[in-house]
Design a protein around this motif. Structure first.
Motif, short mmCIF file in Angstrom:
data_model
loop_
_atom_site.label_atom_id
_atom_site.label_comp_id
_atom_site.label_asym_id
_atom_site.label_seq_id
_atom_site.Cartn_x
_atom_site.Cartn_y
_atom_site.Cartn_z
N GLY A 71 -62.89 -88.72 55.18
CA GLY A 71 -64.21 -89.07 54.86
C GLY A 71 -65.25 -88.32 54.21
O GLY A 71 -65.06 -88.39 53.01
N GLY A 72 -65.98 -87.55 54.76
CA GLY A 72 -66.58 -86.61 54.17
C GLY A 72 -65.97 -85.29 53.52
O GLY A 72 -66.87 -84.64 53.03
N SER A 73 -64.93 -85.11 53.72
CA SER A 73 -64.35 -84.12 53.26
C SER A 73 -64.45 -83.89 51.73
O SER A 73 -64.54 -82.70 51.13
CB SER A 73 -62.71 -83.90 53.74
OG SER A 73 -62.14 -82.86 53.29
N LEU A 74 -64.06 -85.03 51.06
CA LEU A 74 -64.09 -84.88 49.52
C LEU A 74 -65.37 -84.62 49.05
O LEU A 74 -65.76 -83.60 48.20
CB LEU A 74 -63.72 -86.29 48.83
CG LEU A 74 -63.82 -86.38 47.58
CD1 LEU A 74 -62.82 -85.45 47.09
CD2 LEU A 74 -63.47 -87.71 47.41
N GLU A 75 -66.65 -85.03 49.86
CA GLU A 75 -67.96 -84.38 49.40
C GLU A 75 -68.17 -83.16 49.48
O GLU A 75 -68.72 -82.42 48.84
CB GLU A 75 -68.84 -85.64 50.16
CG GLU A 75 -70.11 -85.49 49.50
CD GLU A 75 -70.73 -86.33 48.65
OE1 GLU A 75 -71.37 -85.79 47.66
OE2 GLU A 75 -69.66 -87.31 48.09
N GLU A 76 -67.72 -82.79 50.64
CA GLU A 76 -67.87 -81.15 50.95
C GLU A 76 -67.07 -80.23 50.03
O GLU A 76 -67.75 -79.33 49.56
CB GLU A 76 -67.53 -80.82 52.51
CG GLU A 76 -68.33 -81.60 53.73
CD GLU A 76 -67.51 -81.43 54.92
OE1 GLU A 76 -66.74 -80.82 55.12
OE2 GLU A 76 -68.47 -82.00 56.00
N ASP A 77 -65.85 -80.70 49.96
CA ASP A 77 -65.18 -80.06 48.72
C ASP A 77 -65.90 -79.85 47.55
O ASP A 77 -65.73 -79.14 46.61
CB ASP A 77 -63.80 -80.46 48.49
CG ASP A 77 -62.78 -80.23 49.72
OD1 ASP A 77 -63.17 -79.40 50.51
OD2 ASP A 77 -61.84 -80.98 49.84
N ASN A 78 -66.34 -80.99 46.92
CA ASN A 78 -67.13 -81.18 45.69
C ASN A 78 -68.42 -80.27 45.83
O ASN A 78 -68.59 -79.51 44.67
CB ASN A 78 -67.53 -82.67 45.45
CG ASN A 78 -67.92 -82.96 43.91
OD1 ASN A 78 -67.59 -82.08 43.30
ND2 ASN A 78 -68.59 -83.93 43.76
N ASP A 79 -69.04 -80.24 46.85
CA ASP A 79 -70.29 -79.36 46.97
C ASP A 79 -69.91 -77.91 46.82
O ASP A 79 -70.57 -77.12 46.12
CB ASP A 79 -71.23 -79.72 48.07
CG ASP A 79 -71.76 -81.06 48.28
OD1 ASP A 79 -71.83 -81.57 47.10
OD2 ASP A 79 -72.20 -81.60 49.22
N SER A 80 -68.64 -77.58 47.50
CA SER A 80 -68.75 -76.17 47.72
C SER A 80 -67.84 -75.70 45.98
O SER A 80 -68.20 -74.81 45.57
CB SER A 80 -67.39 -75.92 48.49
OG SER A 80 -66.31 -76.55 48.32
#
Length: 114
Positions: free
Chosen positions: A21-30
């Motif tokens: 779910g939100g893992s892709l968004e977190e990876d993108n932010d990092s």
């Protein structure tokens, strides 16, 4: 423009990202944060390089001015020596030659026993 694997312009997400779910968004932010850090490091490095280039340019200009002054001084000295050598006193060149041999001999002895 079509791609050879079926005409899709995008690749489907791997199963791990669909499940997280939100893992892709977190990876993108990092990754964006890492990229921002690298860009700021490159910016400071380019500023330092620019300052060094300005300093080196100033040093080269100063050295060029010094060479011009020295070249003028050396040209005047050679002109004086040539003027003296063309005069009726031909022994000045001989005296100058003997003096220079004496100076080189003294320097040789000084450096040998140093």
């Amino acid at each position: 423009m079509r791609r050879s694997h079926g005409g899709h312009y995008y690749e489907p997400l791997p199963q791990q990202y669909e499940a997280a779910g939100g893992s892709l968004e977190e990876d993108n932010d990092s990754l964006a944060e890492n990229l921002k850090d690298k860009i700021s490091a490159l910016k400071s490095l380019s500023i330092d390089i620019g300052a060094e280039v300005k300093y080196q340019d100033r040093m080269l200009r100063d050295m060029d001015d010094d060479f011009d002054k020295t070249g003028g001084f050396l040209g005047n000295t050679i002109a004086r020596v040539l003027r003296v050598s063309k005069g009726s006193h031909n022994y000045y060149i001989l005296y100058l030659f003997l003096f220079s041999i004496f100076v080189f001999f003294v320097l040789y002895i000084f450096l040998k026993f140093r």
